[in-house]
Design an enzyme around this catalytic site. Structure first.
Site, PDB file in Angstrom:
ATOM      1  N   GLY A 118       2.701  -1.043   4.477  1.00  0.00           N
ATOM      2  CA  GLY A 118       2.858   0.061   3.900  1.00  0.00           C
ATOM      3  C   GLY A 118       4.277   0.802   3.600  1.00  0.00           C
ATOM      4  O   GLY A 118       4.662   0.222   2.709  1.00  0.00           O
ATOM      5  N   GLY A 119       4.868   1.335   4.583  1.00  0.00           N
ATOM      6  CA  GLY A 119       6.311   1.821   4.641  1.00  0.00           C
ATOM      7  C   GLY A 119       7.278   1.060   3.916  1.00  0.00           C
ATOM      8  O   GLY A 119       7.909   1.255   3.132  1.00  0.00           O
ATOM      9  N   ASN A 166       0.813  -1.318  -0.107  1.00  0.00           N
ATOM     10  CA  ASN A 166       0.124   0.067   0.150  1.00  0.00           C
ATOM     11  C   ASN A 166       0.836   1.293  -0.050  1.00  0.00           C
ATOM     12  O   ASN A 166       1.539   1.495   0.993  1.00  0.00           O
ATOM     13  CB  ASN A 166      -0.870   0.015   1.350  1.00  0.00           C
ATOM     14  CG  ASN A 166      -1.687   1.299   1.403  1.00  0.00           C
ATOM     15  OD1 ASN A 166      -1.961   1.958   0.554  1.00  0.00           O
ATOM     16  ND2 ASN A 166      -2.276   1.343   2.803  1.00  0.00           N
ATOM     17  N   TRP A 167       0.996   1.853  -1.341  1.00  0.00           N
ATOM     18  CA  TRP A 167       1.853   2.870  -1.472  1.00  0.00           C
ATOM     19  C   TRP A 167       1.356   4.256  -0.590  1.00  0.00           C
ATOM     20  O   TRP A 167       2.205   5.313  -0.332  1.00  0.00           O
ATOM     21  CB  TRP A 167       2.476   3.377  -2.802  1.00  0.00           C
ATOM     22  CG  TRP A 167       3.045   2.363  -3.427  1.00  0.00           C
ATOM     23  CD1 TRP A 167       3.665   1.187  -2.962  1.00  0.00           C
ATOM     24  CD2 TRP A 167       3.519   2.388  -4.719  1.00  0.00           C
ATOM     25  NE1 TRP A 167       4.383   0.493  -3.866  1.00  0.00           N
ATOM     26  CE2 TRP A 167       4.106   1.354  -4.982  1.00  0.00           C
ATOM     27  CE3 TRP A 167       3.356   3.506  -5.912  1.00  0.00           C
ATOM     28  CZ2 TRP A 167       4.877   1.220  -6.280  1.00  0.00           C
ATOM     29  CZ3 TRP A 167       3.790   3.080  -7.258  1.00  0.00           C
ATOM     30  CH2 TRP A 167       4.583   2.024  -7.309  1.00  0.00           C
ATOM     31  N   LYS A 168       0.151   4.093  -0.185  1.00  0.00           N
ATOM     32  CA  LYS A 168      -0.507   5.426   0.143  1.00  0.00           C
ATOM     33  C   LYS A 168      -0.385   6.681  -0.817  1.00  0.00           C
ATOM     34  O   LYS A 168      -0.185   6.561  -1.819  1.00  0.00           O
ATOM     35  CB  LYS A 168      -0.008   5.821   1.769  1.00  0.00           C
ATOM     36  CG  LYS A 168       0.005   4.363   2.781  1.00  0.00           C
ATOM     37  CD  LYS A 168       0.271   4.939   4.075  1.00  0.00           C
ATOM     38  CE  LYS A 168       0.442   3.450   4.799  1.00  0.00           C
ATOM     39  NZ  LYS A 168       0.027   3.600   6.355  1.00  0.00           N
ATOM     40  N   GLU A 225      -5.787  -5.345  10.414  1.00  0.00           N
ATOM     41  CA  GLU A 225      -4.762  -4.248  10.664  1.00  0.00           C
ATOM     42  C   GLU A 225      -4.922  -3.528  11.880  1.00  0.00           C
ATOM     43  O   GLU A 225      -5.629  -2.509  12.059  1.00  0.00           O
ATOM     44  CB  GLU A 225      -4.646  -3.073   9.498  1.00  0.00           C
ATOM     45  CG  GLU A 225      -4.457  -3.502   8.225  1.00  0.00           C
ATOM     46  CD  GLU A 225      -3.795  -2.815   7.139  1.00  0.00           C
ATOM     47  OE1 GLU A 225      -2.685  -2.897   6.989  1.00  0.00           O
ATOM     48  OE2 GLU A 225      -4.265  -1.776   7.145  1.00  0.00           O
ATOM     49  N   SER A 246       3.198  -2.496  10.318  1.00  0.00           N
ATOM     50  CA  SER A 246       4.711  -2.282  10.443  1.00  0.00           C
ATOM     51  C   SER A 246       5.483  -3.716  10.131  1.00  0.00           C
ATOM     52  O   SER A 246       6.088  -4.288  10.749  1.00  0.00           O
ATOM     53  CB  SER A 246       5.207  -2.025  11.874  1.00  0.00           C
ATOM     54  OG  SER A 246       4.395  -0.591  12.184  1.00  0.00           O
ATOM     55  N   GLU A 252      -7.011   4.662   7.873  1.00  0.00           N
ATOM     56  CA  GLU A 252      -6.654   6.099   7.377  1.00  0.00           C
ATOM     57  C   GLU A 252      -7.799   6.814   6.652  1.00  0.00           C
ATOM     58  O   GLU A 252      -8.042   8.066   6.846  1.00  0.00           O
ATOM     59  CB  GLU A 252      -5.140   6.304   6.632  1.00  0.00           C
ATOM     60  CG  GLU A 252      -4.078   6.149   7.309  1.00  0.00           C
ATOM     61  CD  GLU A 252      -3.041   5.449   6.763  1.00  0.00           C
ATOM     62  OE1 GLU A 252      -2.712   5.741   5.368  1.00  0.00           O
ATOM     63  OE2 GLU A 252      -2.032   4.922   7.357  1.00  0.00           O
ATOM     64  N   HIS A 294      -9.614   1.474   4.681  1.00  0.00           N
ATOM     65  CA  HIS A 294      -8.484   1.499   5.474  1.00  0.00           C
ATOM     66  C   HIS A 294      -8.608   2.451   6.591  1.00  0.00           C
ATOM     67  O   HIS A 294      -9.328   3.280   6.489  1.00  0.00           O
ATOM     68  CB  HIS A 294      -7.260   1.999   4.461  1.00  0.00           C
ATOM     69  CG  HIS A 294      -5.906   2.096   4.998  1.00  0.00           C
ATOM     70  ND1 HIS A 294      -5.437   2.932   5.930  1.00  0.00           N
ATOM     71  CD2 HIS A 294      -4.829   1.090   5.016  1.00  0.00           C
ATOM     72  CE1 HIS A 294      -4.254   2.636   6.228  1.00  0.00           C
ATOM     73  NE2 HIS A 294      -3.770   1.491   5.828  1.00  0.00           N
ATOM     74  N   GLY A 323       2.219   2.045  10.704  1.00  0.00           N
ATOM     75  CA  GLY A 323       3.207   3.264  10.656  1.00  0.00           C
ATOM     76  C   GLY A 323       3.802   3.590  11.842  1.00  0.00           C
ATOM     77  O   GLY A 323       4.443   4.585  11.732  1.00  0.00           O
TER      78      GLY A 323
HETATM   79  C1  PEP Z   1      -0.978  -0.164   5.902  1.00  0.00           C
HETATM   80  O1  PEP Z   1      -0.765   1.108   5.138  1.00  0.00           O
HETATM   81  O2  PEP Z   1      -1.639  -0.658   5.711  1.00  0.00           O
HETATM   82  C2  PEP Z   1       0.162  -0.497   6.784  1.00  0.00           C
HETATM   83  C3  PEP Z   1      -0.111  -1.656   7.442  1.00  0.00           C
HETATM   84  O3  PEP Z   1       1.219   0.331   6.782  1.00  0.00           O
HETATM   85  P1  PEP Z   1       2.791   0.087   7.687  1.00  0.00           P
HETATM   86  O4  PEP Z   1       3.164  -1.406   6.898  1.00  0.00           O
HETATM   87  O5  PEP Z   1       3.656   1.384   7.271  1.00  0.00           O
HETATM   88  O6  PEP Z   1       2.364  -0.101   8.996  1.00  0.00           O
END
Ligand code: PEP
Length: 259
Positions: free
Chosen positions: A240-241, A11-13, A173, A219, A105, A103, A179
């Site tokens: 994500g990251g 997930n590049w956000k 999640e 994470s 966010e 999500h 994040g």
């Molecule tokens: C996400 O964006 O769904 C996520 C899990 O981010 P991260 O891996 O950065 O925690």
């Protein structure tokens, strides 16, 4: 032993513009080839900003890359006067396979509730997109020991109007792990994935419970993914990251698949 193909979805956000996307996807494809990750060992997807989709499509389809792609949201509507929204039909026409729905966010930044999330799941399925439905508790529910009930209620409410989904991915999640660098333990991920699968069997039937892929997100890194994926109920990760850098993401994927 399950026959669910592991899904590693990045997930590049709101990162990487359409030019950066081309370079990242190309490098990811090379890194996967070098690591000998085949389409048969894992399904790898990138979930990119809307403005990147056409570039990613051109590259993936033109070069026949072993990658899937999708979007991070869609409108509940198929078309109409909805300024700024994107129809599932447009995503389908661009060859998207997946779309993230609900999500955390979007739930917090755009006040999306479970009813709206459910209508978006419906819109995704109507356009032959596989929804990646995100659920998971905040720290308060976790500390109060209400994480299972809270997460299953999100599933219940978001899928209330969905009769037997043809294709569905659920991403557990925990909000406190997204994040933040804090990861749920492998046992936490296992417990919740098992609860969700049990709930799917009750809500639908054993074949939906068996075929639905359940991901963990929060994470996930190359260093912790294999432990998280030890559980027979965890079928991959929403990342994500660690998906932004193609070499890191490829290392994470290589660590996750049972080669
Ligand atoms: C996400 O964006 O769904 C996520 C899990 O981010 P991260 O891996 O950065 O925690």
């Amino acid at each position: 032993m399950t026959n669910r193909l592991p899904l590693l979805a990045g997930n590049w956000k709101m990162h990487h513009d359409h030019l950066e996307a081309i370079s990242v996807v190309q490098k990811l494809a090379w890194a996967l080839r070098d690591a000998k990750i085949s389409k048969e060992s894992a399904q790898v997807a990138v979930l990119v900003p809307f403005t990147d989709i056409r570039s990613v499509q051109t590259l993936v389809q033109g070069d026949k890359l072993p990658l899937w792609y999708g979007a991070q949201d869609l409108s509940e509507h198929a078309e109409g006067a909805h300024t700024g929204d994107i129809s599932g039909r447009f995503l389908q026409q661009l060859g998207c396979e997946f779309v993230v729905v609900g999500h955390s966010e979007r739930r917090s930044d755009h006040h999306e509730d479970n009813a709206l999330v459910g209508r978006k799941v419906r819109a995704a399925l109507d356009h032959e997109l596989t929804p990646i439905l995100c659920v998971g508790e905040s720290l308060t529910e976790r500390e109060n020991g209400e994480h299972v009930a809270f997460t299953l209620r999100q599933c219940e409410e978001a899928l209330a109007e969905i009769d037997t989904p043809e294709e569905l991915v659920i991403a557990y999640e925990p909000v406190w792990a997204i994040g933040t660098g804090k990861t749920a333990t492998a046992n936490d991920a296992h417990e919740m994935a098992q609860e969700i699968r049990g709930w799917l069997a009750q809500r639908y039937d054993s074949s939906v419970a068996e075929s639905t892929r359940i991901l963990y997100g929060g994470s996930v890194k190359p260093e912790n993914v294999s432990e998280i994926m030890q559980s027979e109920h965890v079928d991959g990760a929403l990342v994500g990251g660690a998906s932004l850098d193609p070499d890191t993401f490829a290392r994470l994927i290589a660590a996750s698949v049972r080669l």
